[in-house]
Design an enzyme around this catalytic site. Structure first.
Site, mmCIF file in Angstrom:
data_model
loop_
_atom_site.group_PDB
_atom_site.id
_atom_site.type_symbol
_atom_site.label_atom_id
_atom_site.label_comp_id
_atom_site.label_asym_id
_atom_site.label_seq_id
_atom_site.Cartn_x
_atom_site.Cartn_y
_atom_site.Cartn_z
ATOM 1 N N GLN A 255 0.808 -1.222 0.000
ATOM 2 C CA GLN A 255 0.000 0.000 0.000
ATOM 3 C C GLN A 255 0.839 1.269 0.000
ATOM 4 O O GLN A 255 0.315 2.363 -0.179
ATOM 5 C CB GLN A 255 -0.962 0.004 1.196
ATOM 6 C CG GLN A 255 -0.347 0.396 2.536
ATOM 7 C CD GLN A 255 0.353 -0.740 3.242
ATOM 8 O OE1 GLN A 255 0.881 -1.634 2.605
ATOM 9 N NE2 GLN A 255 0.371 -0.711 4.561
ATOM 10 N N GLU B 218 -9.394 0.704 2.945
ATOM 11 C CA GLU B 218 -10.667 -0.008 2.778
ATOM 12 C C GLU B 218 -11.799 0.868 2.248
ATOM 13 O O GLU B 218 -12.664 0.369 1.515
ATOM 14 C CB GLU B 218 -11.064 -0.661 4.101
ATOM 15 C CG GLU B 218 -10.193 -1.846 4.439
ATOM 16 C CD GLU B 218 -9.954 -2.007 5.934
ATOM 17 O OE1 GLU B 218 -10.243 -3.081 6.455
ATOM 18 O OE2 GLU B 218 -9.490 -1.045 6.571
#
Length: 331
Positions: A47, A286
């Site tokens: 990420q 998310e």
């Protein structure tokens, strides 16, 4: 025959849970050449957290992120970082890294004050030099660190951050489960083939409030990746079980999106700085996934006029819904 429709999905998502302690730590050390070692427990699983944390420290110290070496997720030598989950690392480890950098800057700033005969509170580090009164001086950070080294002054700092742990109100049962929240809206255009039941996503518009985008390119990547995961969740990913045993255990039978399935994704970064976040940042991991499937379902309804309530929205479900609609109309 193909029909088109538009759908919208909105979400809010908690960042930095507060029901239990949720800390992370960081350590920062200047080296002789004014480069920096940063140690964090945060695990970068793709990420880009190591890049983000290096940028946060670089911004605080007034140097380039290229001059920072990040050691992460080594339980032997790095401090506690907590789980790389819940979209928390930029917010929590980012705050810890910023606080460690602030601590590591104190001795060098004091030394710069001595060298320039200035109050340290009037000085700042920026672009590798010492600034006084908002203007650059001829003194470099490297020279300041060298002066500290000659005197045996250590130039390091540590920091940790834990959002305030809160409990439920004993009278009302209310509480504050998260330190801050992310918000997003996604709009999807689909095309539904009413003869085959196939749904194709043509375009995704994804607007996400990220507080402040420390690295806009990484934020866009997170949004695009999350929206693609949401597409898979909405249209094709389904675990098949028989008697509690998973039958589609490989990607031959468990379908995920390929590059041929991914539509144009317009990532819209909304920046509303979060006061408690590092330089105003909060999480985006998310949240990028959450609204997509709902937006697809709404777009399918807009296209064919029948609501499908279970995911994934497969061709079989579309054809069954259309048949039921037709039977109802005929009856």
């Amino acid at each position: 025959m193909k029909k088109r429709g538009w759908g919208m999905g909105c979400m809010w998502y908690g960042i930095g849970n507060t029901a239990l302690p949720n800390p992370a730590g960081a350590m920062v050390e200047w080296l002789d050449d004014a480069s920096v070692n940063l140690a964090v427990g945060c695990a970068d699983i793709g990420q880009g957290s190591s890049t983000i944390l290096a940028q946060i420290v670089a911004e605080e110290l007034g140097i380039s992120s290229q001059d920072i070496t990040v050691t992460s997720a080594d339980t032997l030598i790095t401090p506690e970082g907590g789980a790389t989950s819940a979209s928390r690392q930029t917010y929590i480890s980012g705050n810890a890294a910023m606080l460690a950098a602030i601590e590591a800057k104190k001795i060098p700033l004091a030394e710069a004050g001595i060298l320039l005969n200035q109050e340290p509170s009037t000085l700042a580090f920026k672009a590798g030099t010492v600034w006084a009164g908002g203007q650059p001086t001829a003194l470099t950070i490297k020279e300041v660190i060298a002066s500290c080294r000659k005197q045996g002054k250590l130039t390091l700092g540590s920091g940790w951050f834990n959002p305030d742990t809160t409990t439920l109100d004993e009278h009302t049962g209310y509480g504050k489960p998260y330190a801050t929240y992310a918000f997003a809206t996604q709009i999807v255009e689909v095309e539904v083939d009413i003869e085959t039941g196939r749904v194709e996503v043509l375009k995704i518009l994804a607007a996400h409030d990220v507080g402040r985008a420390i690295n806009p390119a990484l934020v866009e990547g997170q949004i695009e990746g999350g929206a693609t995961m949401g597409l898979g969740y909405g249209l094709m990913e389904e675990i098949t079980t028989v008697g509690g045993v998973i039958k589609n255990t490989n990607f031959t039978d468990y379908l995920i999106p390929t590059m041929l399935d991914v539509p144009e994704i317009d990532a819209i970064i909304v920046e509303e700085p979060e006061p408690s976040g590092p330089f105003g940042a909060k999480g985006v991991g998310e949240p990028a996934l959450i609204p997509t499937a709902a937006a697809i379902a709404n777009a399918v309804y807009d296209a064919i006029g029948v609501r499908i309530y279970s995911l994934p929205i497969t061709p079989e479900k579309v054809l069954q819904a259309l048949a039921s609609q037709a039977a109802g109309a005929a009856g």
